[in-house]
Structure formats: structure tokens, C-alpha cells
Design an enzyme around this catalytic site. Structure first.
Site, PDB file in Angstrom:
ATOM      1  N   CYS A   2      37.149  14.478  50.178  1.00 45.11           N
ATOM      2  CA  CYS A   2      37.000  14.428  48.722  1.00 45.11           C
ATOM      3  C   CYS A   2      35.829  13.521  48.338  1.00 45.11           C
ATOM      4  O   CYS A   2      35.375  12.713  49.109  1.00 45.11           O
ATOM      5  CB  CYS A   2      38.271  13.848  48.091  1.00 45.11           C
ATOM      6  SG  CYS A   2      39.746  14.750  48.508  1.00 45.11           S
ATOM      7  N   ARG A  27      30.082  16.969  51.386  1.00 47.90           N
ATOM      8  CA  ARG A  27      31.322  16.427  51.966  1.00 47.90           C
ATOM      9  C   ARG A  27      32.364  17.530  52.161  1.00 47.90           C
ATOM     10  O   ARG A  27      33.378  17.327  52.816  1.00 47.90           O
ATOM     11  CB  ARG A  27      31.903  15.324  51.061  1.00 47.90           C
ATOM     12  CG  ARG A  27      30.997  14.119  50.897  1.00 47.90           C
ATOM     13  CD  ARG A  27      31.460  13.248  49.735  1.00 47.90           C
ATOM     14  NE  ARG A  27      32.697  12.554  50.048  1.00 47.90           N
ATOM     15  CZ  ARG A  27      32.767  11.386  50.706  1.00 47.90           C
ATOM     16  NH1 ARG A  27      31.648  10.823  51.121  1.00 47.90           N
ATOM     17  NH2 ARG A  27      33.907  10.800  50.965  1.00 47.90           N
ATOM     18  N   TRP A  74      39.055  18.145  48.647  1.00 45.25           N
ATOM     19  CA  TRP A  74      39.278  18.901  49.884  1.00 45.25           C
ATOM     20  C   TRP A  74      40.788  18.819  50.108  1.00 45.25           C
ATOM     21  O   TRP A  74      41.308  17.744  50.423  1.00 45.25           O
ATOM     22  CB  TRP A  74      38.523  18.270  51.048  1.00 45.25           C
ATOM     23  CG  TRP A  74      38.685  19.011  52.337  1.00 45.25           C
ATOM     24  CD1 TRP A  74      39.849  19.350  52.961  1.00 45.25           C
ATOM     25  CD2 TRP A  74      37.663  19.534  53.176  1.00 45.25           C
ATOM     26  NE1 TRP A  74      39.617  20.024  54.118  1.00 45.25           N
ATOM     27  CE2 TRP A  74      38.298  20.166  54.296  1.00 45.25           C
ATOM     28  CE3 TRP A  74      36.300  19.550  53.115  1.00 45.25           C
ATOM     29  CZ2 TRP A  74      37.563  20.777  55.320  1.00 45.25           C
ATOM     30  CZ3 TRP A  74      35.585  20.157  54.147  1.00 45.25           C
ATOM     31  CH2 TRP A  74      36.218  20.775  55.229  1.00 45.25           C
ATOM     32  N   ASN A 100      40.207   9.402  46.267  1.00 46.30           N
ATOM     33  CA  ASN A 100      39.793   9.906  47.571  1.00 46.30           C
ATOM     34  C   ASN A 100      40.631   9.162  48.592  1.00 46.30           C
ATOM     35  O   ASN A 100      40.676   7.933  48.585  1.00 46.30           O
ATOM     36  CB  ASN A 100      38.302   9.637  47.796  1.00 46.30           C
ATOM     37  CG  ASN A 100      37.846  10.119  49.173  1.00 46.30           C
ATOM     38  OD1 ASN A 100      38.559  10.863  49.830  1.00 46.30           O
ATOM     39  ND2 ASN A 100      36.685   9.668  49.598  1.00 46.30           N
ATOM     40  N   GLY A 101      41.328   9.898  49.456  1.00 51.51           N
ATOM     41  CA  GLY A 101      42.158   9.256  50.484  1.00 51.51           C
ATOM     42  C   GLY A 101      43.498   9.976  50.598  1.00 51.51           C
ATOM     43  O   GLY A 101      43.679  11.074  50.068  1.00 51.51           O
ATOM     44  N   GLU A 487      33.405  15.736  78.347  1.00 48.16           N
ATOM     45  CA  GLU A 487      32.843  15.750  76.984  1.00 48.16           C
ATOM     46  C   GLU A 487      31.697  14.761  76.873  1.00 48.16           C
ATOM     47  O   GLU A 487      30.656  15.044  76.276  1.00 48.16           O
ATOM     48  CB  GLU A 487      33.935  15.465  75.965  1.00 48.16           C
ATOM     49  CG  GLU A 487      33.466  15.279  74.535  1.00 48.16           C
ATOM     50  CD  GLU A 487      32.691  16.467  73.958  1.00 48.16           C
ATOM     51  OE1 GLU A 487      32.717  17.564  74.550  1.00 48.16           O
ATOM     52  OE2 GLU A 487      32.016  16.271  72.933  1.00 48.16           O
ATOM     53  N   LYS A 491      27.815  15.623  75.821  1.00 50.22           N
ATOM     54  CA  LYS A 491      27.079  14.902  74.772  1.00 50.22           C
ATOM     55  C   LYS A 491      25.733  14.412  75.304  1.00 50.22           C
ATOM     56  O   LYS A 491      24.690  14.565  74.692  1.00 50.22           O
ATOM     57  CB  LYS A 491      27.883  13.681  74.284  1.00 50.22           C
ATOM     58  CG  LYS A 491      29.057  14.002  73.413  1.00 50.22           C
ATOM     59  CD  LYS A 491      28.725  14.488  72.022  1.00 50.22           C
ATOM     60  CE  LYS A 491      28.595  15.949  71.837  1.00 50.22           C
ATOM     61  NZ  LYS A 491      29.607  16.885  72.124  1.00 50.22           N
ATOM     62  N   GLU A 494      23.198  17.349  76.161  1.00 48.20           N
ATOM     63  CA  GLU A 494      22.711  18.187  75.057  1.00 48.20           C
ATOM     64  C   GLU A 494      21.784  17.436  74.101  1.00 48.20           C
ATOM     65  O   GLU A 494      20.977  18.058  73.416  1.00 48.20           O
ATOM     66  CB  GLU A 494      23.853  18.845  74.296  1.00 48.20           C
ATOM     67  CG  GLU A 494      24.746  17.942  73.499  1.00 48.20           C
ATOM     68  CD  GLU A 494      25.799  18.758  72.720  1.00 48.20           C
ATOM     69  OE1 GLU A 494      25.488  19.842  72.206  1.00 48.20           O
ATOM     70  OE2 GLU A 494      26.939  18.284  72.642  1.00 48.20           O
ATOM     71  N   HIS A 510      34.668  15.603  98.230  1.00 49.02           N
ATOM     72  CA  HIS A 510      34.577  17.028  98.637  1.00 49.02           C
ATOM     73  C   HIS A 510      33.191  17.571  98.384  1.00 49.02           C
ATOM     74  O   HIS A 510      33.015  18.778  98.221  1.00 49.02           O
ATOM     75  CB  HIS A 510      35.646  17.834  97.892  1.00 49.02           C
ATOM     76  CG  HIS A 510      37.037  17.373  98.190  1.00 49.02           C
ATOM     77  ND1 HIS A 510      37.718  17.726  99.331  1.00 49.02           N
ATOM     78  CD2 HIS A 510      37.839  16.513  97.523  1.00 49.02           C
ATOM     79  CE1 HIS A 510      38.906  17.127  99.339  1.00 49.02           C
ATOM     80  NE2 HIS A 510      39.012  16.385  98.259  1.00 49.02           N
ATOM     81  N   LYS A 607      23.876  24.972  65.966  1.00 47.99           N
ATOM     82  CA  LYS A 607      25.163  24.359  65.606  1.00 47.99           C
ATOM     83  C   LYS A 607      26.299  25.351  65.812  1.00 47.99           C
ATOM     84  O   LYS A 607      27.385  24.988  66.215  1.00 47.99           O
ATOM     85  CB  LYS A 607      25.140  23.881  64.153  1.00 47.99           C
ATOM     86  CG  LYS A 607      26.432  23.209  63.699  1.00 47.99           C
ATOM     87  CD  LYS A 607      26.753  22.002  64.559  1.00 47.99           C
ATOM     88  CE  LYS A 607      28.094  21.368  64.234  1.00 47.99           C
ATOM     89  NZ  LYS A 607      28.491  20.346  65.231  1.00 47.99           N
TER      90      LYS A 607
HETATM   91  C1  AGP Z   1      29.178  20.555  71.252  1.00 50.10           C
HETATM   92  O1  AGP Z   1      28.526  19.337  70.978  1.00 50.10           O
HETATM   93  C2  AGP Z   1      28.296  21.740  70.987  1.00 50.10           C
HETATM   94  N1  AGP Z   1      27.794  21.729  69.658  1.00 50.10           N
HETATM   95  C3  AGP Z   1      28.965  23.045  71.391  1.00 50.10           C
HETATM   96  O2  AGP Z   1      29.492  22.889  72.701  1.00 50.10           O
HETATM   97  C4  AGP Z   1      30.124  23.502  70.483  1.00 50.10           C
HETATM   98  O3  AGP Z   1      31.242  22.658  70.660  1.00 50.10           O
HETATM   99  C5  AGP Z   1      30.501  24.936  70.889  1.00 50.10           C
HETATM  100  O4  AGP Z   1      29.387  25.767  70.656  1.00 50.10           O
HETATM  101  C6  AGP Z   1      31.713  25.474  70.113  1.00 50.10           C
HETATM  102  O5  AGP Z   1      31.406  25.536  68.757  1.00 50.10           O
HETATM  103  P1  AGP Z   1      32.609  25.845  67.725  1.00 50.10           P
HETATM  104  O6  AGP Z   1      33.557  24.693  67.832  1.00 50.10           O
HETATM  105  O7  AGP Z   1      31.954  25.917  66.377  1.00 50.10           O
HETATM  106  O8  AGP Z   1      33.251  27.138  68.124  1.00 50.10           O
END
Ligand code: AGP
Length: 612
Positions: A2, A27, A74, A100-101, A487, A491, A494, A510, A607
Site C-alpha cells: 500500500c 508499489r 494492495w 499502510n501495514g 540460490e 544470485k 547472474e 565424489h 526479468k
Molecule cells: C532469479 O534471480 C531469476 N530472475 C530467474 O531465475 C527467475 O527466478 C526465473 O526466471 C523464474 O521467474 P518467475 O518466478 O517469474 O517464474
């Protein structure tokens, strides 16, 4: 998330409020509304939909009032609808509030107010606030503006949860009162006018002088004055902060990059994702699912299907589903699942996790699952996205829009939501109730622990400066620690373009240990209690071969031969991946900055991967 704005001055408030809301649209929201105080009366107009649709309602009203508050909502408590939009007024229309909250104890407060004759028009938590203010103002015997302030203070003392509120009263048409706790609120100081907003960009076009309110600081604004009070209503002085951002950095609310802003938004994102699914009285609810015990009992297999970071969130869900709900669970990347003819029948639940809701492989996997007769549930951050429209059931993270390509707040929000969902399933199935009590308590404490973690990252930043020229970085983890390892490795690769791989610690011997040589950087999360000694010996094996090591742990470890050790707060073991990833996000961020790369838009990446 929000957004709230407010204006008090000599100009018509309506256009200024609408402009402020427009600046807060990033937001994310589903409805908007405003209150203008004019001739000692409220004009409250609100609408499910966009700010421009709100303008179509307010403009024709020719609202002349020069004081007002406005809000983009939201939905957390109560579906997106005009009646649930803010501002909310008390029954007698004496007080109007934007908030907001999340008010976690609103059920109890509704009950208390109902016993005192108040009724509620909306499904929201917020509507308790104006009625509480009315209750305390009526009960008090001080009809001055200080009586108004005292009533606001007493009302906020009853609230459990987070709030940033702006309050108007028809009895005091020349002032606005604000206060915050955990949710952001800033005050813009103008010349003969003053502003409030959830963040600075909303009114940076009107002033560069802002007051940054701290928790439980109150302010009474008139058009020419701003009076500050502490949580005992003792007058205090506050310094003005001059904001010299340009327009672009204003979008990032002063952070250098969207990714850093979104890393720091994680406490709020976690808190808002918890939303009304878990109340402070421990009750769990997913109104949007209403799964019965009979329905859940017939599920024989769960697939969790996603890509990239979303799939990594699924790894944590697998551990929770199998250990707490005792349902056989398999995690798969969508691009494999859709082509491997998975075994599915009507007793299969397929959970699709996707921040964007538009990932091509995940959409295709969902369609395949449906075609094979599975029950499908989507978890997304974007309301109305393709996957949410295709799935049989959907529930949302409330991380707010995630702009940086590298996912951070969406990831921690996904695990948070999955944890609450698992608790909900377990409660319906009557499984492992003793685990649930601690999980419920721990998850409500997570936002504060994440904030504590984010309060100082100088050590990580310095270490990133030492090692940013590394050519290879390996991540190790066992059990749930592997989830943060894989993960954290994603990060790093990428956004820094450094080759990085994650290994199960037990797999080192292994093969992968052949890669370790002097100064190879190895990163490891060490939080899983019953695997600790084994994990530590794995790290000693790489140290023996000359590796530098970064260890993230919630334990008091005696080992002093780690190159760098980052301590994180303890929490319930199933929730630790939500905290252990944060130092690794920051680590990847500062390495990318050291290399002068475009953190928010890494090369070759999008994205949302809407093609195969
Ligand atoms: C993660 O940092 C990347 N942007 C990428 O792995 C992302 O998580 C993946 O493409 C899945 O996207 P989504 O959650 O929009 O489906």
C-alpha cells in the site's frame, strides 16, 4: 504494498494527492481512494482500480478543500473492492484514516468496538483505527487538538502489527496527525504547505526537505507548522533531511539500484505476505483456497514446478511438506517437467511458483498438469498474470513489484507463503501440531530478524571487495542449507558473471573437490543442527586444500579458520533459508558493484522468461 499520501496547504488538495498516488503506483495496488476535508465535512471517494480511474470520479466533484489524505491499496485483509479501499472513516464520519501495514489483532479490536456499538462496513483490518480514535476521543475530556493527538496515541497503543497512518478530523480541519510503526512514512516540508507519503519520491517534485519519522513518533501538521512528539507525547525536535536525488534515483527511493532497494524491502514483503494468512492469535486462513481435510487427505503426491529462483523456493517447501504434512513431494524445473511425461492423476497436487506469472516453461508445465488431471495451485506475485488465470487455485505473495532481474524479495516471500501454506495444510490434516506452534511464533518474528540482519552489512561489503576478482566460487550446503547455497550461487553468477556452482557438501569427495586449489573461494551456509559436524568437516576439507571460506551461520561456532563468518539470527529450522539467503544476496550485490556491472539489468537476462 500500500501507499499513503497527504497534503495540507493553500492549494486544492485533490490534484496534489492524485499526483502523489501516481508516484507510488510502482508499489503495486488494486484500488485507490481519497478524503478531502472541506467546510468541516469529509468527501471520501474510493474505487477498485487505477489512480486514473479514481481521478475520473474525483475531478467532476470540483473538490476545493486544501487538506486531504489518499491511498493506494494492495489487498491483504478483504478482497479488492471499493468498500475495502482506504480512506476508512469512523461510524460518525468524524475521523478519516489511511493506513499502510497489517493490524494483526483486528479481530479482537472489532469485537471490542462492536461491544461498544461500532459497526463495520468493510472486511479490512484498517477500519478499526478510525473507530478506535473516535472511541478514545469521545471517552477523553480534552476537545483540543492535543485531545485529538491523545486519542490517536491511545488507538495505536491497542494495535498489534505494523502501521503508518494519516488521520484527519472534521473537528480539527486545520491539522493532520501522523504516526508510524514498522511501515514507512515521511513528511515533506513546504512553504505554507506540508506533505506526507510512504516514501520520498511521491513529493520530491514539491520539496526536497523531508522529515523521516521513526517508530512511534507522532506529528501534528498544519499548513505552516509541523510539531513532533515522542511516544510519551513529549514535544521533540527533528532535523530536516535535504534530499538531492535526481528523478531516476527517486524511483529507487534513494537506493543506488532496485536490487538493493528490494533486498531491503524484504522485511516489509515478508510481513505483508504473512498478511491475513496468520493472525497474532495463531489462526491460519487461506480464504482463497478453502481446502477440506477430505480434499487434502486424498492427495498422494505433490509436484512443485518452477524455474530458477522460484524453483529454489520450492526446495524449501518440499522439506516442509514431507516433514510436516507427510506428503510425498518432488521439485522439478518446469522445462524438464513439461517434457518428461510425469506420473500424474487426480490425486496429484501440482504447485507452480512464479514471481511474474508469465514464465513460458511454467505455463506449459501447468497446462500439461491440468491436461493429465492434476489439481493445480499457483503461487505468484502478480495478480491476474497468465499462470494465476490458468491454475485451479491461486494464492499470492505480497512482495510488491520486483524490478531487478535478480529475484530477492520475491524469493523470501515465496518461502514465507509456502511455510504458512504448509502449516495450514498440516493443521487441516491434524499433523505435527507441536511443530506448528513454534513455526507460527517464529514466522511472525521473521520481519524483525530480517531487519536486524539488514542493519549492518559492512563486513560482507568489505569481504566482497577482497574477493570480487575470483574466477570461480563454489557454494556448499547440506539439507535446507543447500537451498541457500544453490540460490546464493545463482544470485552471484547472474549479476557478477563469475562462474559459480553449488554442491551438496556430501558430494564434494565424489568429484568436485578436485576443483579446489589455493585461494579458491568456497561459500557455505551452516544452520542445519543435525548435519553441522559433517558440514564443518566438509569445509575443513576445502580449507586444507587452500580454499578461502565465507560461512553464514546461526550457530556459535568455535572454528576460527574460516576466512569470514557471518552470523544470522536463529529461527525455526524450516524458516532458516529465509534469513540465510540475505547475506548471500548482499554478497552477490557488492561483488557485482565492485566489478562495475549493471546489477539491475544483467547481460543476456530478462526479468520474465516468456519464451522457451
Ligand atoms: C532469479 O534471480 C531469476 N530472475 C530467474 O531465475 C527467475 O527466478 C526465473 O526466471 C523464474 O521467474 P518467475 O518466478 O517469474 O517464474
Amino acid at each position: 504494498m500500500c501507499g499513503i499520501v497527504g497534503y495540507i496547504g493553500n492549494k486544492k488538495a485533490e490534484p496534489i494527492l492524485l499526483e502523489g498516488l501516481t508516484k507510488l503506483e510502482y508499489r503495486g495496488y488494486d484500488s485507490a481512494g481519497l478524503t478531502i476535508l472541506e467546510n468541516e465535512n469529509f468527501k471520501t471517494l474510493k474505487n477498485k482500480g487505477r489512480v486514473k480511474e479514481l481521478a475520473q470520479i474525483t475531478n467532476p466533484e470540483n473538490l476545493a478543500g486544501t487538506i486531504g489524505i489518499a491511498h493506494t491499496r494492495w489487498a491483504t485483509h478483504g478482497k479488492p473492492a471499493s468498500v475495502n479501499s482506504h480512506p476508512h472513516n469512523d461510524n460518525s464520519n468524524h475521523f478519516s484514516v489511511v493506513h499502510n501495514g497489517i493490524i494483526e489483532n483486528y479481530h479482537e479490536l472489532r469485537k471490542f468496538l462492536g461491544e461498544h456499538g461500532y459497526r463495520f462496513l468493510s472486511e479490512t483490518d484498517t477500519e478499526v483505527i478510525p473507530n478506535l480514535i473516535h472511541y478514545y476521543f469521545s471517552e477523553g475530556n480534552d476537545v483540543s487538538k492535543f485531545g485529538f493527538l491523545k486519542a490517536v496515541k491511545k488507538a495505536t497503543e491497542d494495535l498489534t502489527g505494523s502501521f503508518a497512518i494519516g488521520v484527519l478530523s472534521v473537528d480539527f480541519p486545520d491539522v493532520m496527525i501522523v504516526v508510524r510503526k514498522d511501515s514507512p512514512l515521511v513528511i515533506g516540508k513546504g512553504d505554507g504547505e506540508n506533505f506526507i507519503s510512504s516514501d520520498i519520491p511521491a513529493y520530491l517534485g514539491f520539496t526536497r526537505d523531508f522529515y523521516l519519522l521513526k517508530d512511534y513518533e507522532f506529528a501534528i501538521l498544519s499548513k505552516n507548522t509541523i510539531e513532533f512528539y515522542d511516544n510519551k507525547l513529549k514535544p521533540i525536535q527533528k532535523e530536516v533531511t535535504k534530499i538531492n536525488w535526481d528523478a531516476t534515483s527517486a524511483e529507487k527511493n534513494g537506493y543506488e539500484d532496485f536490487m538493493l532497494k528490494e533486498i531491503y524491502e524484504q522485511p516489509t514483503a515478508i510481513r505483508e505476505t504473512i498478511g491475513n494468512h496468520l493472525c497474532s492469535d495463531g489462526s491460519l486462513q487461506f480464504d482463497e483456497l478453502n481446502f477440506s481435510k477430505e480434499f487434502l487427505s486424498q492427495i498422494q503426491k505433490i509436484y512443485i514446478v518452477a524455474c530458477g529462483t522460484a524453483m529454489h523456493a520450492g526446495l524449501s517447501a518440499k522439506t516442509m511438506l514431507e516433514n510436516i504434512c507427510e506428503i510425498n513431494t518432488e521439485v522439478d524445473v518446469a522445462s524438464e517437467f513439461r517434457y518428461r511425461n510425469p506420473l500424474i492423476n487426480k490425486n496429484t497436487l501440482c504447485i507452480f511458483i512464479t514471481q511474474s506469472g508469465e514464465t513460458a516453461d511454467t505455463i506449459a508445465a501447468l497446462k500439461l498438469a491440468k491436461a493429465k488431471g492434476a489439481i493445480t495451485l499457483a503461487i505468484s506475485n502478480v495478480e491476474g498474470s497468465s499462470i494465476t488465470r490458468e491454475a485451479d487455485f491461486v494464492t499470492y505473495t505480497h512482495a510488491g513489484p520486483e524490478i531487478a532481474v535478480a529475484s530477492t524479495k520475491a524469493y523470501t516471500s515465496q518461502i514465507t507463503l509456502l511455510a504458512i501454506l504448509v502449516m495450514h495444510f498440516a493443521e487441516i490434516l491434524g499433523k505435527n501440531s507441536e511443530i506448528l506452534a513454534d513455526m507460527k511464533k517464529s514466522i511472525l518474528e521473521l520481519p524483525a530478524k530480517a531487519e536486524q540482519l539488514l542493519s549492518d552489512f559492512s563486513e560482507i561489503k568489505d569481504f566482497a571487495h577482497e574477493v570480487y576478482s575470483s574466477k570461480d566460487v563454489f557454494f556448499l550446503g547440506r539439507g535446507l542449507d543447500y537451498n541457500s547455497a544453490v540460490e546464493g550461487s545463482l544470485k552471484l553468477k547472474e549479476i557478477s558473471y563469475i562462474h559459480s556452482e553449488a554442491f551438496y557438501s556430501g558430494e564434494l569427495k565424489h568429484g568436485p573437490i578436485a576443483l579446489i586449489e589455493k585461494d579458491t573461494l568456497v561459500v557455505s551456509t551452516l544452520t542445519v543442527e543435525d548435519l553441522l559436524e559433517k558440514s564443518i568437516s566438509n569445509i575443513q576439507e576445502v580449507i586444507t586444500r587452500g580454499a578461502k571460506t565465507l560461512v553464514v551461520t546461526d550457530k556459535e561456532l568455535a572454528h576460527s579458520n574460516f576466512t569470514k563468518m557471518i552470523k544470522i539470527p536463529e529461527t525455526n529450522k524450516f524458516l532458516t533459508p529465509i534469513l540465510s539467503i540475505i547475506p548471500l544476496q548482499i554478497f552477490a550485490y557488492y561483488i557485482s558493484k565492485e566489478k562495475g556491472l549493471d546489477v539491475d539489468k544483467p547481460r543476456n537476462l530478462a526479468k520474465s522468461v516468456t519464451v522457451e
